[in-house]
Structure formats: structure tokens, C-alpha cells
Design an enzyme around this catalytic site. Structure first.
Site, PDB file in Angstrom:
ATOM      1  N   ASP A   1     108.706  50.956  59.188  1.00  0.00           N
ATOM      2  CA  ASP A   1     108.817  51.111  60.636  1.00  0.00           C
ATOM      3  C   ASP A   1     109.391  52.497  60.888  1.00  0.00           C
ATOM      4  O   ASP A   1     109.791  53.198  59.947  1.00  0.00           O
ATOM      5  CB  ASP A   1     109.756  50.030  61.209  1.00  0.00           C
ATOM      6  CG  ASP A   1     109.900  50.126  62.726  1.00  0.00           C
ATOM      7  OD1 ASP A   1     108.893  50.384  63.406  1.00  0.00           O
ATOM      8  OD2 ASP A   1     111.026  49.967  63.235  1.00  0.00           O
ATOM      9  N   SER A   2     109.496  52.876  62.159  1.00  0.00           N
ATOM     10  CA  SER A   2     110.151  54.141  62.469  1.00  0.00           C
ATOM     11  C   SER A   2     111.666  54.024  62.268  1.00  0.00           C
ATOM     12  O   SER A   2     112.338  55.020  62.037  1.00  0.00           O
ATOM     13  CB  SER A   2     109.863  54.531  63.920  1.00  0.00           C
ATOM     14  OG  SER A   2     110.362  53.525  64.783  1.00  0.00           O
TER      15      SER A   2
ATOM     16  N   CYS B   1     105.559  47.633  62.318  1.00  0.00           N
ATOM     17  CA  CYS B   1     105.610  48.568  63.442  1.00  0.00           C
ATOM     18  C   CYS B   1     104.309  48.403  64.238  1.00  0.00           C
ATOM     19  O   CYS B   1     103.219  48.607  63.694  1.00  0.00           O
ATOM     20  CB  CYS B   1     105.718  49.984  62.877  1.00  0.00           C
ATOM     21  SG  CYS B   1     105.503  51.290  64.093  1.00  0.00           S
TER      22      CYS B   1
ATOM     23  N   GLU C   1     118.376  52.143  68.826  1.00  0.00           N
ATOM     24  CA  GLU C   1     118.743  53.022  67.704  1.00  0.00           C
ATOM     25  C   GLU C   1     120.118  53.669  67.930  1.00  0.00           C
ATOM     26  O   GLU C   1     120.764  54.074  66.986  1.00  0.00           O
ATOM     27  CB  GLU C   1     117.660  54.086  67.485  1.00  0.00           C
ATOM     28  CG  GLU C   1     116.341  53.524  66.960  1.00  0.00           C
ATOM     29  CD  GLU C   1     116.377  53.111  65.479  1.00  0.00           C
ATOM     30  OE1 GLU C   1     117.261  53.568  64.746  1.00  0.00           O
ATOM     31  OE2 GLU C   1     115.494  52.307  65.073  1.00  0.00           O
TER      32      GLU C   1
ATOM     33  N   CYS D   1     106.663  45.361  70.205  1.00  0.00           N
ATOM     34  CA  CYS D   1     107.352  46.382  69.410  1.00  0.00           C
ATOM     35  C   CYS D   1     108.395  45.640  68.594  1.00  0.00           C
ATOM     36  O   CYS D   1     109.122  44.797  69.145  1.00  0.00           O
ATOM     37  CB  CYS D   1     108.018  47.407  70.331  1.00  0.00           C
ATOM     38  SG  CYS D   1     109.149  48.528  69.459  1.00  0.00           S
TER      39      CYS D   1
ATOM     40  N   HIS E   1     111.143  46.451  67.434  1.00  0.00           N
ATOM     41  CA  HIS E   1     112.548  46.655  67.821  1.00  0.00           C
ATOM     42  C   HIS E   1     113.028  45.627  68.864  1.00  0.00           C
ATOM     43  O   HIS E   1     114.208  45.323  68.928  1.00  0.00           O
ATOM     44  CB  HIS E   1     112.728  48.044  68.455  1.00  0.00           C
ATOM     45  CG  HIS E   1     112.891  49.169  67.493  1.00  0.00           C
ATOM     46  ND1 HIS E   1     111.846  49.742  66.816  1.00  0.00           N
ATOM     47  CD2 HIS E   1     114.008  49.863  67.111  1.00  0.00           C
ATOM     48  CE1 HIS E   1     112.291  50.743  66.065  1.00  0.00           C
ATOM     49  NE2 HIS E   1     113.596  50.831  66.215  1.00  0.00           N
TER      50      HIS E   1
END
Ligand code: DGL
Length: 278
Positions: free
Chosen positions: A13-14, A76, A153, A185, A187
Site C-alpha cells: 500500500d502507500s 491499495c 497518516e 480505500c 485506509h
């Protein structure tokens, strides 16, 4: 003797979003060994161009393949929406993306579906396309949520500002009287407390993480790739700060991971040795 089935599954993932998928793997496939990569030096992906995302994904896949993995899960949505179809034809390894699993689960749950996702995923139209291909009589509304990933984040998960931002993002979908909401997403599951508190009880929430791991399990069985040994400790790698990733992810993992910093753009020693031998 070690065999291919004993290799790790790669997830990427990012940032910390893919941990929602990793946790599902721990729950559903506890015997599997994992390699997790977060491209934290280059997040967020959701405001990047399709060309950049494809390039990043190719770099990560090259690096993961060089580590010796048996399957790769794109944890992701943005990468799955923009790059999955292209890279699947380029790599000789099973690669799974979250979108189809999420779309199938959404269609099985409701008829008026809201999708919250990154701007890049929304612009790709991957969710409406996948959902309407399965059931053309389903209505889909999307909402880009560019502030969610930076807030998560920065560990601003529990603050009033985040709740206000979430209220603004959900309002237009609730006005459409949705019966199902998809976390488009990885996240966003980290905001579950806030998101659920803003939804009426009749709206059901779909987290594609659960379904992609079910799909991975099926694929491993079909290919006789399930690990028959006990799991190795997960290897965590990031392109950004290992300390930052370790301290942020602790709350979702329940332990502080050992994190390596790596550069996916550098050819690995393994690849260089192979080239020299050829
Ligand atoms: N967690 C990722 C996704 O599912 C990427 C988010 C981002 O970096 O913008 O889309």
C-alpha cells in the site's frame, strides 16, 4: 524441504492503509508468512496521476518478485483501480486487487451503493464499472475523500476535525439514501468508529479487505500454494521513515513492528547476482 508454498505473500500500500488487509490475513490465514511494503515516501497515491501510480506499482512488483513471494495482494484500491489489469499481463505471479472483491460484496448487500475512495480511484470509475457489470440494476454514487489519508497518516484519527471532514464527505451520499457504503480505500477502515457514528443503522458497511483475503485463500488452494509450515514473523518494509511507520501502526497491529527502510528503485543484490550469472 522448503517449497514454493512456503514463500511469503506480498502485500503493499502507500502507507498504513494496507494494514487493514494484513490484519484480515492474520485472522483468516494465520499460517501464511507475509511481506508488507508501504511506499510511505511517496504517499498519498490518491492524488497522483495514473502514469505515476503505474510506475510505482511496477517498481514495487519488481522488488517484491526479487524478494521471492508466491502471490501479491494489492492492499491499495488506487493501485488496483489504475494498474491491476495492466500489470497482471506483465508478471508471472498471481496478483490480486481489492476492487472486484469489494464490488461483489457490495452487490450482494444492497441496491443503492455509496463508495468513498481517493480522487484517483473515483476518477478511474473502477467501482461503478465493476458493480454495474455484476448487477446493472444497482445505483452507485462515489465521493472522493482527499483529506482522509493525510489525516490518518498524521495520526489524527480521533480528532474533531476528522469527524467534521467525514460528516462533509458522507452527507451527499446519505442524501441519496444509500443502503450500503463501501470503503473504497484501505485506509478508511481505520476511521471506522467515526464513520459508523455518522451512518444511520440501515446503512451496511463493506470492507473489501475481508473479501480479498477470502479470494486469496481460494486462489492459494486452487494453486496448491497454502503454507504447510508455521508462519514466519511478518517482514515490514517502507520507503519512508521506519520509526514513523512503526509508531503509527502499533495501534492497529497490537505490537511494535521491526521496520526496514528499502529503496524499491534500486536493483536488489539478488537481481544483480542473477544477471551476473546469466
Ligand atoms: N490506501 C490506498 C487505497 O486504498 C492508497 C491511499 C493513498 O495513498 O491515497 O487507495
Amino acid at each position: 524441504m522448503l517449497t514454493k508454498s512456503n514463500l511469503r505473500i506480498g502485500l503493499f500500500d502507500s502507507g498504513v492503509g494496507g494494514l487493514t488487509v494484513l490484519r484480515e490475513v492474520y485472522r483468516q490465514l494465520p499460517q501464511e508468512s507475509l511481506l508488507y511494503f508501504a511506499d510511505s515516501a511517496r504517499l498519498p497515491y490518491g492524488t497522483r496521476s495514473p502514469e505515476e501510480i503505474l510506475q510505482f506499482v511496477r517498481e514495487i512488483l519488481d522488488w517484491m518478485c526479487a524478494q521471492g513471494v508466491k502471490m501479491i495482494i494489492m492492499a491499495c484500491n488506487t493501485s488496483s483501480a489504475l494498474a491491476l489489469e495492466i500489470v497482471r499481463k506483465e508478471y508471472d505471479i498471481p496478483i490480486l486487487g481489492v476492487i472486484l472483491s469489494g464490488a461483489k460484496a457490495a452487490v450482494a448487500t444492497g441496491k443503492r451503493i455509496g463508495v468513498i475512495a481517493t480522487p484517483a480511484t473515483v476518477a478511474s470509475n473502477a467501482y461503478p464499472q465493476a458493480i454495474q457489470e455484476i448487477d446493472p440494476f444497482t445505483s452507485v454514487w462515489q465521493m472522493p475523500c482527499p483529506q482522509f489519508v493525510p489525516l490518518i497518516e498524521q495520526n489524527l484519527v480521533y480528532c474533531d476535525r476528522t469527524k467534521e471532514v467525514a460528516r462533509r464527505y458522507l452527507e451527499p451520499l446519505l442524501q441519496q439514501d444509500i443502503d450500503t457504503l463501501v470503503y473504497g480505500c484501505t485506509h478508511y477502515r481505520h476511521l471506522e468508529g467515526i464513520i459508523r457514528s455518522l451512518l444511520p443503522d440501515r446503512v451496511r458497511v463493506i470492507d473489501p479487505a475481508k473479501y480479498i483475503v477470502m479470494a486469496a485463500e481460494k486462489e492459494l488452494s486452487i494453486m496448491s500454494l497454502k503454507n504447510n509450515l508455521s508462519a514466519l514473523p511478518t517482514r515490514f518494509c517502507v520507503s519512508g521513515s521506519p520509526q514513523q511507520f512503526a509508531s503509527l501502526s502499533r495501534q492497529w497491529l497490537g505490537f511494535t513492528p521491526n521496520v526496514e527502510q528499502i529503496n524499491v528503485k534500486e536493483p536488489s543484490i539478488f537481481m544483480m547476482t542473477l544477471n551476473l550469472l546469466q
